[in-house]
Design a protein around this motif. Structure first.
Motif, PDB file in Angstrom:
ATOM      1  N   THR A 282       0.814  -1.226   0.000  1.00 51.30           N
ATOM      2  CA  THR A 282       0.000   0.000   0.000  1.00 51.30           C
ATOM      3  C   THR A 282       0.845   1.273   0.000  1.00 51.30           C
ATOM      4  N   ARG A 283       2.098   1.143   0.458  1.00 51.25           N
ATOM      5  CA  ARG A 283       2.995   2.291   0.616  1.00 51.25           C
ATOM      6  C   ARG A 283       2.446   3.315   1.601  1.00 51.25           C
ATOM      7  N   ALA A 284       1.621   2.829   2.556  1.00 55.22           N
ATOM      8  CA  ALA A 284       1.010   3.733   3.537  1.00 55.22           C
ATOM      9  C   ALA A 284       1.689   3.639   4.893  1.00 55.22           C
ATOM     10  N   GLY A 285       2.779   2.866   4.970  1.00 55.75           N
ATOM     11  CA  GLY A 285       3.488   2.725   6.247  1.00 55.75           C
ATOM     12  C   GLY A 285       3.195   1.378   6.886  1.00 55.75           C
ATOM     13  N   TYR A 286       4.090   0.980   7.807  1.00 54.07           N
ATOM     14  CA  TYR A 286       3.913  -0.293   8.524  1.00 54.07           C
ATOM     15  C   TYR A 286       2.686  -0.212   9.434  1.00 54.07           C
ATOM     16  N   ASP A 287       2.163  -1.375   9.833  1.00 52.66           N
ATOM     17  CA  ASP A 287       1.078  -1.410  10.830  1.00 52.66           C
ATOM     18  C   ASP A 287       1.713  -1.266  12.217  1.00 52.66           C
ATOM     19  N   LEU A 288       1.696  -0.047  12.733  1.00 57.82           N
ATOM     20  CA  LEU A 288       2.411   0.242  13.986  1.00 57.82           C
ATOM     21  C   LEU A 288       1.747  -0.413  15.189  1.00 57.82           C
ATOM     22  N   GLU A 289       0.418  -0.504  15.153  1.00 53.56           N
ATOM     23  CA  GLU A 289      -0.280  -1.131  16.285  1.00 53.56           C
ATOM     24  C   GLU A 289       0.073  -2.614  16.368  1.00 53.56           C
ATOM     25  N   LEU A 290       0.186  -3.249  15.210  1.00 57.81           N
ATOM     26  CA  LEU A 290       0.595  -4.661  15.163  1.00 57.81           C
ATOM     27  C   LEU A 290       1.990  -4.830  15.764  1.00 57.81           C
ATOM     28  N   LEU A 291       2.908  -3.945  15.376  1.00 52.33           N
ATOM     29  CA  LEU A 291       4.281  -4.025  15.892  1.00 52.33           C
ATOM     30  C   LEU A 291       4.306  -3.857  17.405  1.00 52.33           C
ATOM     31  N   LYS A 292       3.533  -2.887  17.904  1.00 56.43           N
ATOM     32  CA  LYS A 292       3.507  -2.648  19.358  1.00 56.43           C
ATOM     33  C   LYS A 292       2.924  -3.857  20.082  1.00 56.43           C
TER      34      LYS A 292
ATOM     35  N   SER B  67      10.241 -10.958  23.653  1.00 62.84           N
ATOM     36  CA  SER B  67      11.436 -10.142  23.916  1.00 62.84           C
ATOM     37  C   SER B  67      12.510 -10.358  22.855  1.00 62.84           C
ATOM     38  N   ILE B  68      12.230 -11.167  21.823  1.00 63.10           N
ATOM     39  CA  ILE B  68      13.206 -11.338  20.738  1.00 63.10           C
ATOM     40  C   ILE B  68      13.037 -10.211  19.711  1.00 63.10           C
ATOM     41  N   PRO B  69      14.057  -9.960  18.898  1.00 61.10           N
ATOM     42  CA  PRO B  69      13.961  -8.876  17.908  1.00 61.10           C
ATOM     43  C   PRO B  69      12.831  -9.107  16.898  1.00 61.10           C
ATOM     44  N   ILE B  70      12.240  -7.999  16.461  1.00 63.16           N
ATOM     45  CA  ILE B  70      11.173  -8.044  15.454  1.00 63.16           C
ATOM     46  C   ILE B  70      11.639  -7.290  14.214  1.00 63.16           C
ATOM     47  N   ILE B  71      11.406  -7.902  13.043  1.00 63.93           N
ATOM     48  CA  ILE B  71      11.644  -7.232  11.766  1.00 63.93           C
ATOM     49  C   ILE B  71      10.285  -6.810  11.216  1.00 63.93           C
TER      50      ILE B  71
ATOM     51  N   ALA C  53      10.311  -2.212  16.448  1.00 63.98           N
ATOM     52  CA  ALA C  53      11.005  -3.090  15.494  1.00 63.98           C
ATOM     53  C   ALA C  53      12.480  -2.707  15.454  1.00 63.98           C
ATOM     54  N   SER C  54      13.388  -3.693  15.469  1.00 60.96           N
ATOM     55  CA  SER C  54      14.811  -3.368  15.336  1.00 60.96           C
ATOM     56  C   SER C  54      15.295  -3.621  13.919  1.00 60.96           C
ATOM     57  N   GLY C  55      14.534  -4.416  13.160  1.00 57.31           N
ATOM     58  CA  GLY C  55      14.824  -4.621  11.741  1.00 57.31           C
ATOM     59  C   GLY C  55      13.713  -3.982  10.920  1.00 57.31           C
ATOM     60  N   LEU C  56      14.094  -3.306   9.832  1.00 59.35           N
ATOM     61  CA  LEU C  56      13.114  -2.579   9.015  1.00 59.35           C
ATOM     62  C   LEU C  56      13.255  -3.070   7.588  1.00 59.35           C
TER      63      LEU C  56
END
Lengths: 202, 251
Positions: B179-189, B196-200, B219-222
């Motif tokens: 969509t090019r509208a940005g990541y789903d930030l609520e999902l990431l949170k 506690s492991i890293p999230i991409i 997220a630590s990986g983008l």
């Protein structure tokens, strides 16, 4: 001619480390028997997997003695990640298993409130007059770490919630908690310095 | 200080990088090894290679592709797509992958996570999760490249994957992808507060602000694909913008 002999510590993926060493100018062989280790002119101890499994793999092949004598004889040795950890005494990862104990220290898990494993690029700060290590960013992936440099050694520290030891230079040993083979141009440069004058003569 | 990782993703089909929206309307985007080399030179911190081939014949090419990329790459390489067994992992790792990413096969056979982590280490074990929003705060797991829906909560599956030995979660928002509208930030949170492991983060990135927001969401990986393939912005330029936003990055 510089041939680096890689000591397979069990399940380590050797493709990245072989490719990077070749790119840095070394010839490569993989040890198949103890005599390959004792006759080596340079040793590489790579390593992923667990402390206990790596030590068990070395014992099973009766390579512990060969490693002890070769490293004690002053053969330049590069130890990476788990390969660094097994040069020390113990790790909380596998209580009760003794490492090769060339260096004093014990590896402990990062504190519970820190994201673990520590994955990604972090800064290397050389401590003391290092011969090979320079400042820069290196790639890490690990859950256990050493929190202070062994007495009488130089090396580097890195900060992840608190400082830990990211590398040690001691006599003929260069031990890195990070992966020089995955640390881009900075990592290849470090490998090139380690290989030294023997490069490009394979 | 640990840096945010910028991770270009190469979707591969029959040995070529392709691009499309949600695996549809695929267009050729180049040779995987050439693109990987270019991205490393531009400052990529890691490369993800996903095999989206449908056939076993194409999968054999995949091992060749991994080998070709390893020959020129000095940064970590994660490989995923169609991995079902330890033998699949072994083939990819010995060809030069540093990590394997498993998705549907892990969901159907969660012990595969334990097996990979035990055999190759948690640092090698990436579990990819495709998420579909049900409500503003509930996400369900999708399988088979989005074709099969489940009623399993993404947070619950992420927790199980971590406890079985996953070293990282590659989390794709199926709603945002393409969509090019940005990541789903609520999902990431939501997943950040669960494991506690890293999230991409994956799915929806189009600019540096999107990446910076995902970093702040935990997220630590983008991960991104089309913004880099389309030459909208070089990784170098995006990283400088991220630095200006105060995100720790490697320059």
């Amino acid at each position: 001619m510089t041939t680096a002999t890689i000591v397979p510590t069990g399940t380590a993926n050797l493709a990245s480390v072989s490719t990077a060493l070749r790119r840095a100018g070394a010839c490569m062989r993989i040890a198949e028997r103890a005599s390959d280790i004792t006759q080596a002119s340079r040793l590489v101890l790579p390593g992923v997997g667990s402390f206990g499994a790596a030590m068990a793999a070395l014992e099973r092949n009766e390579w512990t003695l060969a490693l002890r004598s070769t490293i004690s004889d002053g053969i330049p040795t590069l130890a990476i990640c788990l390969g660094m950890q097994i040069l020390f005494e113990t790790s909380e990862e596998t209580p009760g298993v003794k490492g090769l104990a060339f260096l004093h220290g014990n590896f402990n898990k990062f504190p519970i409130d820190v994201q673990t494993p520590h994955v990604g690029w972090n800064s290397i700060e050389p401590i003391g007059k290092t011969h090979l290590l320079k400042a820069g960013d290196a790639y890490f992936t690990h859950s256990f770490r050493l929190d202070t440099l062994p007495p009488g050694t130089i090396g580097a520290i890195t900060d992840y919630s608190s400082p830990f030891v990211s590398a040690v230079e001691y006599k003929n040993i260069l031990a890195c908690q990070f992966h020089p083979e995955l640390s881009g141009a900075w990592g290849i440069d470090l490998l090139r310095r380690w290989i030294g004058n023997g490069a490009d003569k394979c | 200080m640990l840096k945010a990782r910028i991770i270009p993703c190469l979707d591969c089909h029959a040995g070529r990088v392709v691009k499309g929206v949600r695996f549809l309307n695929l267009r050729d985007a180049g040779d995987p090894a050439e693109l990987a080399a270019r991205y490393e030179a531009e400052g990529a911190d890691e490369i993800v290679l996903l095999d989206i081939s449908a056939t076993i014949e194409d999968r054999k090419n995949h091992v060749q592709t991994v080998r070709a990329i390893r020959d020129i790459l000095s940064i970590p390489l994660t490989v995923g797509g169609g991995i079902r067994s330890l033998a699949d992992c072994e083939a990819l790792l010995s060809a030069g992958a540093d990590k394997v990413s498993i998705n549907s096969a892990a969901y159907r056979n969660p012990q595969l996570i334990d097996a990979i982590a035990t055999r190759f280490g948690t640092q090698c074990t990436v579990v990819a999760i495709d998420a579909k929003a049900k409500t503003a705060s509930i996400w369900h797991v999708l399988l088979n490249g989005g074709r099969i829906a489940t009623l399993t909560l993404v947070t619950k599956w992420a927790r199980e994957a971590a406890s079985r030995g996953a070293g990282e979660i590659l989390l794709t928002s199926w709603d945002q992808d393409g969509t090019r509208a940005g990541y789903d930030l609520e999902l990431l949170k939501a997943v950040r507060s669960t494991v506690s492991i890293p999230i991409i983060a994956s799915g929806g990135a189009a600019n540096a602000r999107h990446l910076s927001n995902a970093y702040e969401a935990g997220a630590s990986g983008l991960l991104a694909a089309s913004i880099f393939h389309d030459n909208d912005a070089s990784i170098y330029k995006i990283k400088h913008e991220l630095k200006d936003f105060g995100v720790p990055i490697r320059l």
